[in-house]
Design an enzyme around this catalytic site. Structure first.
Site, PDB file in Angstrom:
ATOM      1  N   ARG A 102       0.827  -1.214   0.000  1.00  0.00           N
ATOM      2  CA  ARG A 102       0.000   0.000   0.000  1.00  0.00           C
ATOM      3  C   ARG A 102       0.858   1.260   0.000  1.00  0.00           C
ATOM      4  O   ARG A 102       0.413   2.320  -0.431  1.00  0.00           O
ATOM      5  CB  ARG A 102      -1.018  -0.045   1.147  1.00  0.00           C
ATOM      6  CG  ARG A 102      -2.117  -1.078   0.877  1.00  0.00           C
ATOM      7  CD  ARG A 102      -3.049  -1.263   2.038  1.00  0.00           C
ATOM      8  NE  ARG A 102      -2.417  -1.788   3.229  1.00  0.00           N
ATOM      9  CZ  ARG A 102      -2.171  -3.087   3.458  1.00  0.00           C
ATOM     10  NH1 ARG A 102      -2.517  -3.998   2.575  1.00  0.00           N
ATOM     11  NH2 ARG A 102      -1.583  -3.485   4.568  1.00  0.00           N
ATOM     12  N   GLU A 155       6.224 -10.807  15.711  1.00  0.00           N
ATOM     13  CA  GLU A 155       5.756 -11.400  16.960  1.00  0.00           C
ATOM     14  C   GLU A 155       6.039 -12.915  16.949  1.00  0.00           C
ATOM     15  O   GLU A 155       6.535 -13.483  17.902  1.00  0.00           O
ATOM     16  CB  GLU A 155       4.262 -11.132  17.095  1.00  0.00           C
ATOM     17  CG  GLU A 155       3.768 -11.269  18.506  1.00  0.00           C
ATOM     18  CD  GLU A 155       2.304 -10.890  18.608  1.00  0.00           C
ATOM     19  OE1 GLU A 155       1.793 -10.217  17.689  1.00  0.00           O
ATOM     20  OE2 GLU A 155       1.686 -11.289  19.612  1.00  0.00           O
TER      21      GLU A 155
HETATM   22  P1  AMP Z   1       4.435  -3.257  11.703  1.00  0.00           P
HETATM   23  O1  AMP Z   1       5.712  -3.758  11.119  1.00  0.00           O
HETATM   24  O2  AMP Z   1       3.943  -4.090  12.839  1.00  0.00           O
HETATM   25  O3  AMP Z   1       4.501  -1.789  12.060  1.00  0.00           O
HETATM   26  O4  AMP Z   1       3.314  -3.412  10.587  1.00  0.00           O
HETATM   27  C1  AMP Z   1       3.173  -2.471   9.585  1.00  0.00           C
HETATM   28  C2  AMP Z   1       2.932  -3.108   8.239  1.00  0.00           C
HETATM   29  O5  AMP Z   1       1.966  -4.140   8.303  1.00  0.00           O
HETATM   30  C3  AMP Z   1       2.404  -2.088   7.265  1.00  0.00           C
HETATM   31  O6  AMP Z   1       3.009  -2.311   5.997  1.00  0.00           O
HETATM   32  C4  AMP Z   1       0.911  -2.344   7.238  1.00  0.00           C
HETATM   33  O7  AMP Z   1       0.407  -2.228   5.932  1.00  0.00           O
HETATM   34  C5  AMP Z   1       0.723  -3.729   7.771  1.00  0.00           C
HETATM   35  N1  AMP Z   1      -0.256  -3.796   8.875  1.00  0.00           N
HETATM   36  C6  AMP Z   1       0.023  -4.118  10.170  1.00  0.00           C
HETATM   37  N2  AMP Z   1      -1.080  -4.130  10.924  1.00  0.00           N
HETATM   38  C7  AMP Z   1      -2.095  -3.770  10.112  1.00  0.00           C
HETATM   39  C8  AMP Z   1      -3.515  -3.570  10.306  1.00  0.00           C
HETATM   40  N3  AMP Z   1      -4.094  -3.716  11.500  1.00  0.00           N
HETATM   41  N4  AMP Z   1      -4.256  -3.186   9.241  1.00  0.00           N
HETATM   42  C9  AMP Z   1      -3.669  -3.019   8.020  1.00  0.00           C
HETATM   43  N5  AMP Z   1      -2.357  -3.194   7.782  1.00  0.00           N
HETATM   44  C10 AMP Z   1      -1.567  -3.580   8.805  1.00  0.00           C
END
Ligand code: AMP
Length: 176
Positions: free
Chosen positions: A61, A98
């Site tokens: 995205r 995680e």
């Molecule tokens: P993180 O590495 O945990 O910060 O996750 C961020 C990445 O995962 C981004 O590229 C988001 O598009 C995707 N992502 C994580 N959680 C969500 C969520 N609840 N809804 C949509 N996309 C998510």
């Protein structure tokens, strides 16, 4: 404007797996006024960060928002991708999730030494993805000018995690 965009974000429970509340931005992308406002907001975040030479989008995205933003600001765009997608010589970084680990890749010629890069994604959750993207840019000798995301999940403290790479210029429009 924040309120109008927030109303368009669709919460999809248990996607892609049980317990995850997926923030679906496709209704925002679909609405021409909302899409325009979002790209203008992203552009505004970059007005206060000094020189920006390139926009980097995180798959997938971040590609949609990042490429529209790059055109809006007259800048080039580089993709930061999931493993195995980029065809040319690339640098890989592995980061912890995680459960298990994941990786991101960037072409070795995507950035030049000293360039200032703005990283774009839809959402900041734990910050693992954004931190890895920052490290890829830094490993290539460039500098992260900013990280801008549409949505931040505050409880997951992603902002804290990326502070070692980027201690300022972290922007998010909508907080949950
Ligand atoms: P993180 O590495 O945990 O910060 O996750 C961020 C990445 O995962 C981004 O590229 C988001 O598009 C995707 N992502 C994580 N959680 C969500 C969520 N609840 N809804 C949509 N996309 C998510």
């Amino acid at each position: 404007m924040e309120h109008a965009i927030r109303k368009l974000i669709r919460n999809v429970p248990d996607f892609p797996k049980p317990g995850i509340q997926f923030k679906d931005i496709t209704p925002v992308l679909q609405d021409p006024e909302a899409l325009k406002k979002v790209i203008e907001w992203f552009s505004l975040t970059l007005d206060s960060v000094g020189q920006v030479d390139l926009i980097a989008g995180i798959e997938s995205r971040g590609f949609i928002i990042g490429s529209a933003l790059a055109v809006h600001r007259n800048l080039g765009f580089i993709p930061i991708r999931k493993p195995g997608k980029l065809p040319y010589q690339k640098t890989r970084i592995t980061y912890e999730l995680e459960y298990g680990s994941d990786a991101l890749e960037m072409h070795t010629d995507a950035v030049s030494t000293g360039q200032r890069v703005a990283i774009i994604d839809d959402l900041l959750a734990t910050g693992g993805t954004a931190e890895a993207a920052c490290k890829l840019i830094e490993m290539a000798g460039a500098e992260v000018a900013a990280l801008s995301v549409l949505i931040e999940l505050d409880d997951l403290k992603g902002r804290e995690k990326i502070k070692s790479s980027l201690h300022k210029n972290i922007f998010s429009l909508i907080h949950y």
